[in-house]
Design an enzyme around this catalytic site. Sequence first.
Site, short mmCIF file in Angstrom:
data_model
loop_
_atom_site.label_atom_id
_atom_site.label_comp_id
_atom_site.label_asym_id
_atom_site.label_seq_id
_atom_site.Cartn_x
_atom_site.Cartn_y
_atom_site.Cartn_z
N GLU A 181 0.89 -1.16 0.00
CA GLU A 181 0.00 0.00 0.00
C GLU A 181 0.93 1.20 0.00
OE1 GLU A 181 -1.27 2.77 0.32
OE2 GLU A 181 -2.91 2.84 1.75
N GLU B 240 4.34 8.58 -3.78
CA GLU B 240 5.03 8.17 -2.56
C GLU B 240 6.20 7.25 -2.84
OE1 GLU B 240 2.33 6.64 0.34
OE2 GLU B 240 1.29 8.55 0.59
#
Length: 683
Positions: free
Chosen positions: A144, A153
């Site tokens: 995730e 990210e």
Amino acid sequence: MKTFCGRANPSTGALDWVEESGEYDYHQEIARSCYADMLHDHDRNKKYYQGIRAAVARVKARGERVIVLDIGTGTGLLSMMAVTAGADFCYAVEVFKPTAEAAQCIVEKNGFSENIKIINRHSTDVTVGPDGDMQMKANVLITELFDTELIGEGALPSYEHAHQNLVQEACEAVPHRATVYAQLVESELLWSWVQMQPVEVEGARLVPPPTMSHCAGAHSVCDIQLSQVSPRSFTPLGPLCTMFSVDFSKPVSSAFQSHTSQFVARASGRAQVVLSWWDLDMDPSGSIVCTMAPSWTYPQPKTAPWRDHWMQSLYFLPTESRVTEGEELSLTMCHDDYSLWYGLQSPSQRDSQAEAPPTRPCCTCQAHLVWTRPRFGELNDGRRTESYVSALRSVMREDSVCLGISDGSLLPVFAHMIGAKKVYGLENSRMSKQVIKQVLEANSMEGGVELLEIQPEQLTIDDLGGEQISILMGEPYFSTSLLPWHSLFFWYCRTALAVLLRPNATILPCSATLHMVAVEFQDLWRIRAPCGTCEGFNVSPMDEMVQRSLDFRESREAEPHPLWEYPCRALTRSTSVMTFDFTQCVPQQPISSQGSLPFIRNGRCHGVALWMEYHLTADITVTAGLIGPISEQGECEWSRHRKQGVYFLRSPCESSDDGRAAVSYSFTFEPGLGDIKMDFSVE
């Protein structure tokens, strides 16, 4: 251990030296994180669980032991799902130490200590081998690592490293695949967030500088709750395009890539903005899909899952271009290891440019570095501009000497256009000064406004040509403001300039009021609500860690949120709770206000919304909060230009319309601190 920290005070402008615990930043990071939002995202959790069960079953069907690598484990939730689904062992990697410690507690509390190992490292530092963090490579990769832009990210570099070093060649991956979608649209609303529009003032037209109009703008993505942007606010010029997919079960590259989708324009208009979102296929067949599509793409919009950790994205094209219905177009998306950008070409452009991919946008005019996207929208708000122009017109005289105090503001330009004798503008940075200078030059107003890069307390009568100020004006807007009342910096500036004001000087705005209303949030409450049990697993140690950080400061604080993106219902009337008189200097003594607001609607009160309203004159007010009356059902319409303050109650409470219960409030403005202390209770 405590340490002295220097912090710029957004309200007073002073550099405050405060004694803080060495753990202050640590607690702020945790308190402002939104772990609860992800844990409350049942759709996400359910789809992950289904995908994990299917991946574990596929490996077991091959007769293999199931070894899982979970990168970005957070609470350890996905690893616990994997063990419950039959995985033999999980290596759960979490780089943030407090979260890794909470995950360890959660794993122990749920009885998975023998099957899950928490590794407090960045995944690219994890080692494999007899003496390594992992005894063997994994055959199931669970991650995730995504943000609103999918790859922001560092998902691609992490996957790239994992496939090279941490997982077996024929591994299963959950999610299995991600697909990015995009749609080309025309939108006056959205385009107003990146380009200054012409303004009519006193019969004259103020135009943006050519450097600004031709600038590609800032590169950063605009993440947004696109569900709150009505489809009536834009015109689709093409179909929803599949831009690219990445298979996470195979080696992934973080190198630059470009992907092109060709289509026929469905409507004529100005190509300005790309709307984008992505899906996750949790299994190879694509039967388990977690989509980020906005609610208005659903047959029943109210059934769309809400999430704030993954939203939708806006990408603004470098320049707007006319397209004609039936025209063949090519939309190209480029990405590096952390970001995406788009470009649009017609067939003739493709031929002439030899298929060169669009270059990464870069601001060359400085305006996109000075003005945020909400600030562009604010400056382009015609109704708001007319309020300021009308207020200035009502107080302007032929001998007026005006001084503007706001960052990157057009008020001094308006004052010059209305007919002030002399206009000065204080700018907080050389860059914002240069942006306003460009506007003046583009409109042949050089010398019409003298821009000063001076702190208010350092300004002298000599800087003003020996004349005192007759009109001190501000929006007020300051780039350092986070919470609504941080704009009280204008009051402190006015106080510092008191000796330079004429005895009968006009202060515009003449005052400001702080307003509040108790609200029930449709979804925003999830970011602060404890989870307790998530998909059958006890995650209370995470709740406790977040609560400890929220309680770290003696007084609870409000936090900024753009409430137009987060629907809420008013459960009380809105009311003014504090007034700040700018015609007077900042007082020496605190200002306090107490009272109560009876509930007038049934609901669940999650907290209080707070905002400022600025009274330019006795009869002209500009709001940074509610922009219309509250509906009979309690629906609120909020300004898109400024963030409002939100104070979450520690525990939500039920409200009724019988008026017997009320929200009690207490506010204290501390002049020495420039801050407003507040407390609320339900009685």
